[in-house]
Scaffold this motif. Structure first.
Motif, PDB file in Angstrom:
ATOM      1  N   LYS A 163      -7.395  -4.644  -9.070  1.00  0.00           N
ATOM      2  CA  LYS A 163      -7.290  -4.513 -10.584  1.00  0.00           C
ATOM      3  C   LYS A 163      -7.790  -5.974 -11.087  1.00  0.00           C
ATOM      4  N   GLY A 164      -8.809  -5.960 -11.714  1.00  0.00           N
ATOM      5  CA  GLY A 164      -9.104  -7.031 -12.676  1.00  0.00           C
ATOM      6  C   GLY A 164      -9.530  -8.107 -11.517  1.00  0.00           C
ATOM      7  N   TYR A 165     -10.290  -7.895 -10.409  1.00  0.00           N
ATOM      8  CA  TYR A 165     -10.629  -8.724  -9.254  1.00  0.00           C
ATOM      9  C   TYR A 165     -11.732  -9.715  -9.548  1.00  0.00           C
ATOM     10  N   TYR A 166     -12.549  -9.504 -10.156  1.00  0.00           N
ATOM     11  CA  TYR A 166     -13.811 -10.115 -10.506  1.00  0.00           C
ATOM     12  C   TYR A 166     -13.815 -11.303 -11.724  1.00  0.00           C
ATOM     13  N   PHE A 167     -14.161 -12.443 -11.341  1.00  0.00           N
ATOM     14  CA  PHE A 167     -14.110 -13.494 -12.248  1.00  0.00           C
ATOM     15  C   PHE A 167     -15.023 -13.210 -13.518  1.00  0.00           C
ATOM     16  N   GLY A 168     -14.661 -13.494 -14.693  1.00  0.00           N
ATOM     17  CA  GLY A 168     -15.550 -13.369 -15.816  1.00  0.00           C
ATOM     18  C   GLY A 168     -15.198 -11.913 -16.490  1.00  0.00           C
ATOM     19  N   ASP A 169     -15.732 -10.672 -16.081  1.00  0.00           N
ATOM     20  CA  ASP A 169     -15.637  -9.609 -16.538  1.00  0.00           C
ATOM     21  C   ASP A 169     -14.272  -8.890 -16.100  1.00  0.00           C
ATOM     22  N   HIS A 170     -13.567  -9.207 -15.095  1.00  0.00           N
ATOM     23  CA  HIS A 170     -12.385  -8.785 -14.684  1.00  0.00           C
ATOM     24  C   HIS A 170     -12.385  -7.251 -14.257  1.00  0.00           C
ATOM     25  N   GLU A 171     -13.811  -7.189 -13.603  1.00  0.00           N
ATOM     26  CA  GLU A 171     -13.867  -5.747 -13.156  1.00  0.00           C
ATOM     27  C   GLU A 171     -13.068  -5.315 -12.175  1.00  0.00           C
ATOM     28  N   ASP A 172     -12.766  -4.246 -11.672  1.00  0.00           N
ATOM     29  CA  ASP A 172     -11.898  -3.917 -10.340  1.00  0.00           C
ATOM     30  C   ASP A 172     -12.833  -4.014  -9.147  1.00  0.00           C
ATOM     31  N   ALA A 173     -11.968  -4.300  -7.990  1.00  0.00           N
ATOM     32  CA  ALA A 173     -12.695  -4.121  -7.167  1.00  0.00           C
ATOM     33  C   ALA A 173     -12.237  -3.142  -5.882  1.00  0.00           C
ATOM     34  N   VAL A 174     -13.133  -2.418  -5.090  1.00  0.00           N
ATOM     35  CA  VAL A 174     -12.583  -1.475  -4.287  1.00  0.00           C
ATOM     36  C   VAL A 174     -12.670  -2.056  -2.661  1.00  0.00           C
ATOM     37  N   ASP A 175     -11.383  -1.963  -2.256  1.00  0.00           N
ATOM     38  CA  ASP A 175     -11.357  -2.551  -0.907  1.00  0.00           C
ATOM     39  C   ASP A 175     -11.837  -1.669  -0.025  1.00  0.00           C
ATOM     40  N   MET A 176     -12.550  -2.105   0.924  1.00  0.00           N
ATOM     41  CA  MET A 176     -13.117  -1.147   1.982  1.00  0.00           C
ATOM     42  C   MET A 176     -12.880  -1.477   3.342  1.00  0.00           C
ATOM     43  N   VAL A 177     -12.526  -0.894   4.333  1.00  0.00           N
ATOM     44  CA  VAL A 177     -11.955  -1.347   5.617  1.00  0.00           C
ATOM     45  C   VAL A 177     -13.150  -0.262   6.641  1.00  0.00           C
ATOM     46  N   LEU A 178     -13.533  -1.093   7.733  1.00  0.00           N
ATOM     47  CA  LEU A 178     -14.022  -0.277   8.866  1.00  0.00           C
ATOM     48  C   LEU A 178     -13.057  -0.698   9.953  1.00  0.00           C
ATOM     49  N   THR A 179     -12.631   0.241  10.816  1.00  0.00           N
ATOM     50  CA  THR A 179     -11.966   0.352  11.851  1.00  0.00           C
ATOM     51  C   THR A 179     -12.926  -0.018  13.215  1.00  0.00           C
ATOM     52  N   THR A 180     -12.808  -0.976  14.050  1.00  0.00           N
ATOM     53  CA  THR A 180     -13.647  -1.552  14.933  1.00  0.00           C
ATOM     54  C   THR A 180     -13.735  -0.343  15.995  1.00  0.00           C
ATOM     55  N   GLY A 181     -12.213   0.017  16.393  1.00  0.00           N
ATOM     56  CA  GLY A 181     -12.027   0.810  17.670  1.00  0.00           C
ATOM     57  C   GLY A 181     -11.455   0.050  18.574  1.00  0.00           C
ATOM     58  N   ILE A 182     -11.390  -1.208  18.457  1.00  0.00           N
ATOM     59  CA  ILE A 182     -10.506  -2.074  19.312  1.00  0.00           C
ATOM     60  C   ILE A 182      -8.995  -2.186  18.989  1.00  0.00           C
ATOM     61  N   SER A 183      -8.214  -2.304  19.934  1.00  0.00           N
ATOM     62  CA  SER A 183      -6.829  -2.362  19.656  1.00  0.00           C
ATOM     63  C   SER A 183      -6.393  -3.511  20.506  1.00  0.00           C
ATOM     64  N   ASP A 184      -5.021  -3.781  20.032  1.00  0.00           N
ATOM     65  CA  ASP A 184      -4.422  -5.267  20.572  1.00  0.00           C
ATOM     66  C   ASP A 184      -4.718  -5.141  22.015  1.00  0.00           C
ATOM     67  N   GLY A 197     -19.394   3.388   7.989  1.00  0.00           N
ATOM     68  CA  GLY A 197     -18.277   3.667   8.598  1.00  0.00           C
ATOM     69  C   GLY A 197     -17.108   2.938   7.824  1.00  0.00           C
ATOM     70  N   PHE A 198     -17.291   2.361   6.387  1.00  0.00           N
ATOM     71  CA  PHE A 198     -16.429   1.814   5.806  1.00  0.00           C
ATOM     72  C   PHE A 198     -15.494   3.032   5.187  1.00  0.00           C
ATOM     73  N   GLU A 199     -14.331   2.931   4.779  1.00  0.00           N
ATOM     74  CA  GLU A 199     -13.521   3.803   4.221  1.00  0.00           C
ATOM     75  C   GLU A 199     -12.710   2.942   3.092  1.00  0.00           C
ATOM     76  N   LYS A 200     -12.725   3.642   2.006  1.00  0.00           N
ATOM     77  CA  LYS A 200     -11.980   3.110   0.722  1.00  0.00           C
ATOM     78  C   LYS A 200     -10.530   2.746   1.189  1.00  0.00           C
ATOM     79  N   ALA A 201      -9.938   1.700   0.561  1.00  0.00           N
ATOM     80  CA  ALA A 201      -8.722   1.203   1.164  1.00  0.00           C
ATOM     81  C   ALA A 201      -7.816   1.072   0.108  1.00  0.00           C
ATOM     82  N   GLY A 202      -8.166   0.907  -1.115  1.00  0.00           N
ATOM     83  CA  GLY A 202      -7.459   0.550  -2.352  1.00  0.00           C
ATOM     84  C   GLY A 202      -8.430  -0.127  -3.450  1.00  0.00           C
ATOM     85  N   ILE A 203      -7.549  -0.514  -4.548  1.00  0.00           N
ATOM     86  CA  ILE A 203      -8.364  -0.934  -5.807  1.00  0.00           C
ATOM     87  C   ILE A 203      -7.662  -2.342  -5.722  1.00  0.00           C
TER      88      ILE A 203
END
Length: 193
Positions: free
Chosen positions: A168-189, A160-166
């Motif tokens: 850039k250069g996130y990972y130490f060493g090789d500086h590969e990009d990371a994909v941010d992923m988010v799952l909304t739990t269905g719980i609200s404030d 149920g996770f969705e891609k939420a952004g990138i």
């Protein structure tokens, strides 16, 4: 000022007690795809095996070192690290940080030994963290994954996770990009009040 301090103390003691109740797990046997495993809270003695899994999974590298794992394990009030074992062999682990302010459970680390991948262990561990986030009334579960790790991205999307952004250069060493992923739990404030 005394009333404020009493109110503040009361609010945060209740919050801390809620976290302790939800994040406290009893070590026990679980079944994943009809196979018995032992689920436990990670201990300092597990760190060498966790590093071994990282080395095996990440081509000889360890994104985290023993000091990083030890620091995380010391923070029991807002962190949860779990391990799965079979026949006393550590096969998988997951780490998560829980943040009321951001209403987010952030999966910091997950790894499964290569010969036990595709057996549902990663799926099971992530599902446990999603359940914990919901119990705490948090609105989302988040994680980062290497852009090249399409297999893991597929697993996360199945949960149920969705891609939420990138990042850039996130990972130490090789500086590969990371994909941010988010799952909304269905719980609200207003559900948590």
């Amino acid at each position: 000022m005394k009333k404020f301090k009493d109110w503040y103390r009361q609010i945060f003691q209740v919050q801390e007690a809620k976290y302790q109740d939800v994040l406290d797990i009893k070590n026990h046997e679980v079944y994943i795809q009809d196979v018995a495993y032992f689920l436990a809270k990670a201990q300092f003695t597990d760190i060498p095996e966790m590093l071994g899994i990282e080395r095996a999974v990440y081509g000889g590298k360890t994104p985290w070192d023993s000091a990083a794992f030890a620091s995380e394990l010391r923070r029991e009030t807002d962190r949860l690290y779990l391990v799965l074992r079979r026949n006393d062999r550590l096969l998988a682990f997951i780490g998560c940080t829980f943040n009321d302010v951001k209403s987010d459970a952030h999966i910091t680390n997950i790894a499964v030994v290569t010969d036990y991948q595709n057996r549902g262990l990663g799926h099971f561990l992530i599902a446990v963290m999603i359940k914990k986030a919901r119990h705490l009334g948090l609105q989302q579960v988040s994680l980062e994954v290497r852009r090249s790790n399409v297999r893991a991205q597929s697993l996360y999307q199945d949960l149920g996770f969705e891609k939420a952004g990138i990042k850039k250069g996130y990972y130490f060493g090789d500086h590969e990009d990371a994909v941010d992923m988010v799952l909304t739990t269905g719980i609200s404030d207003h559900d948590t009040v």
